[in-house]
Write a protein that holds these residues in place. Structure first.
Motif, PDB file in Angstrom:
ATOM      1  N   UNK A  55       2.240  -0.694  -4.433  1.00  0.00           N
ATOM      2  CA  UNK A  55       0.792  -0.593  -4.353  1.00  0.00           C
ATOM      3  C   UNK A  55       0.379   0.627  -3.531  1.00  0.00           C
ATOM      4  N   UNK A  56      -0.647   1.339  -4.010  1.00  0.00           N
ATOM      5  CA  UNK A  56      -1.169   2.490  -3.275  1.00  0.00           C
ATOM      6  C   UNK A  56      -1.861   1.995  -2.001  1.00  0.00           C
ATOM      7  N   UNK A  57      -1.428   2.517  -0.833  1.00  0.00           N
ATOM      8  CA  UNK A  57      -2.005   2.065   0.445  1.00  0.00           C
ATOM      9  C   UNK A  57      -2.564   3.219   1.270  1.00  0.00           C
ATOM     10  N   UNK A  58      -2.545   4.440   0.755  1.00  0.00           N
ATOM     11  CA  UNK A  58      -3.112   5.562   1.497  1.00  0.00           C
ATOM     12  C   UNK A  58      -2.336   6.837   1.275  1.00  0.00           C
ATOM     13  N   UNK A  59      -2.622   7.824   2.119  1.00  0.00           N
ATOM     14  CA  UNK A  59      -1.959   9.118   2.049  1.00  0.00           C
ATOM     15  C   UNK A  59      -1.495   9.496   3.450  1.00  0.00           C
ATOM     16  N   UNK A  60      -0.401  10.254   3.503  1.00  0.00           N
ATOM     17  CA  UNK A  60       0.133  10.661   4.801  1.00  0.00           C
ATOM     18  C   UNK A  60      -0.740  11.737   5.440  1.00  0.00           C
ATOM     19  N   UNK A  61      -0.818  11.700   6.795  1.00  0.00           N
ATOM     20  CA  UNK A  61      -0.254  10.701   7.717  1.00  0.00           C
ATOM     21  C   UNK A  61      -1.095   9.441   7.745  1.00  0.00           C
ATOM     22  N   UNK A  89       4.116   4.126  11.613  1.00  0.00           N
ATOM     23  CA  UNK A  89       3.497   5.427  11.346  1.00  0.00           C
ATOM     24  C   UNK A  89       4.304   6.149  10.270  1.00  0.00           C
ATOM     25  N   UNK A  90       3.619   6.628   9.236  1.00  0.00           N
ATOM     26  CA  UNK A  90       4.277   7.305   8.114  1.00  0.00           C
ATOM     27  C   UNK A  90       3.750   8.740   8.052  1.00  0.00           C
ATOM     28  N   UNK A  91       4.666   9.702   8.180  1.00  0.00           N
ATOM     29  CA  UNK A  91       4.313  11.119   8.212  1.00  0.00           C
ATOM     30  C   UNK A  91       5.190  11.848   7.208  1.00  0.00           C
ATOM     31  N   UNK A  92       4.622  12.844   6.516  1.00  0.00           N
ATOM     32  CA  UNK A  92       5.409  13.632   5.568  1.00  0.00           C
ATOM     33  C   UNK A  92       5.112  15.116   5.747  1.00  0.00           C
TER      34      UNK A  92
END
Length: 228
Positions: free
Chosen positions: A45-51, A30-33
């Motif tokens: 490579x672009x894989x999405x946006x947080x969260x 899980x990636x959160x900013x």
């Protein structure tokens, strides 16, 4: 008794030679900013946006995880497949304000459309840092639109006009009042010989940001078109 011993031997031999099927083939990361809406890159490579949640395959390799958000310091770390954390939470740091120039210098020239066989000219000079700082007043409330704006600027600087226009267009569908996305659409439209669209977006930018970093460029373009 012999049957029991044989069964025990087969069990332990099977455990030794067969793979452990209970071991997961991938792990969730899980990636959160803070603020949310940062662009997430995995090995560039672009894989999405947080969260967001990433699937990381099991193994011994290492990967590079990056977060990018306009107006904030880029952040990066290395993630090992053998030791994937459950959660990565990052508080992004704002970029320091740029020193004010003694006089604003803006190259207001807008290149003419490229003719067949002619050499490609560069896009108008961008004051990307100042424009991005001005954009923070709406990016913090609309992070998804901000992420599209960030990608649009990168594509425009790289000379990829069509792709940049798609990103700016998505930004404006998410937030019509995103001044810097109107500025980007004005630039893209001027580069692709859509003068009417460029005029519309430059005018809208000036309504929203009359003293913005791109205001001189917008006024110069509108002035150049008014005489035609």
């Amino acid at each position: 008794m012999g049957a029991v011993i044989a069964a025990a031997v087969l069990f332990f031999v099977g455990r030794a030679v067969m793979p452990d099927l209970s071991e997961p083939r991938s792990r969730k990361l899980q990636v959160v900013s803070s603020p949310p809406g940062a662009e997430v890159r995995w090995d560039g490579q672009h894989v999405g946006m947080t969260p967001t949640v990433l699937d990381v395959a099991s193994g011994e390799d290492s990967h590079k995880l990056e977060l990018r958000f306009v107006g904030y310091q880029p952040w990066a770390t290395t993630v090992s497949q053998a030791a994937v954390p459950e959660r990565v939470q990052v508080s992004l740091e704002r970029l320091p304000p740029p020193p004010p120039p003694p006089e604003p210098v803006v190259d207001a020239r807008v290149p003419e459309p490229r003719q067949a066989g002619s050499r490609r000219q560069g896009v108008p000079r961008l004051n990307a840092q100042s424009e991005s700082r001005e954009a923070l007043d709406w990016i913090e409330n609309a992070p998804s639109a901000g992420a599209e704006y960030t990608l649009g600027v990168e594509l425009l600087v790289a000379g990829k006009d069509v792709q940049a226009g798609q990103k700016f267009g998505t930004c404006l569908r998410l937030l019509e009042a995103a001044a810097e996305c109107h500025l980007g659409m004005g630039r893209v439209s001027a580069r692709t010989a859509r003068a009417g669209v460029a005029v519309e977006h430059y005018r809208r930018y000036l309504q929203l940001r009359p003293r913005g970093a791109g205001a001189a460029e917008a006024r110069q373009y509108l002035k150049s078109r008014s005489g035609r």
